[in-house]
Design a protein around this motif. Structure first.
Motif: not given
Length: 129
Positions: A1-13, A71-85
């Motif tokens: 699975m490919e992950f993209i990381y971005a430092s731009e702040k996401p939209a509120e929604k 703070c606010g460090l989290g990864v959705l359950e299906p994507y955990r244990k894949q190095g995202v955090a």
């Protein structure tokens, strides 16, 4: 699975949906206005995406001079244990070091070992008010 990381702040929604999926908003009770303030008050954010979907997020709160609080460090359950955090933690550490700040954060007792494996050391007792 490919992950993209971005430092731009996401939209509120987008971030509000993420907080809802993480279950954090059950406690926080944020709406779009509150989420806009949360984003605006964040010194730096890193987000992880998979197929265009926000699947991880972490942020730093700081005055930009002395301390930086992760703070606010989290990864959705299906994507955990894949190095995202781990990737997000590394990006936050690099930002903190580049800006000459002192990084700090609080975590749940069950996660202490996880963070120690990534270079964190215990230095204080956290208090809640």
């Amino acid at each position: 699975m490919e992950f993209i990381y971005a430092s731009e702040k996401p939209a509120e929604k987008e971030l509000l949906d993420f907080y809802n999926q993480m279950g954090w908003n059950d406690f926080l009770g944020l709406d779009l206005v509150g989420m806009k303030r949360l984003i605006a008050g964040s010194y730096y954010m890193i987000s992880a995406y998979s197929s265009g979907k926000l699947i991880g997020n972490a942020r730093i709160i700081s005055d930009g001079v002395t301390n930086a609080y992760l703070c606010g460090l989290g990864v959705l359950e299906p994507y955990r244990k894949q190095g995202v955090a781990a990737q997000m933690i590394q990006a936050l550490k690099e930002k903190i070091n580049a800006d000459g700040l002192h990084g700090q954060f609080f975590c749940e007792e069950t996660l202490k070992e996880y963070y120690e494996k990534r270079g964190a050391t215990q230095f204080a007792v956290g208090m809640k008010i």
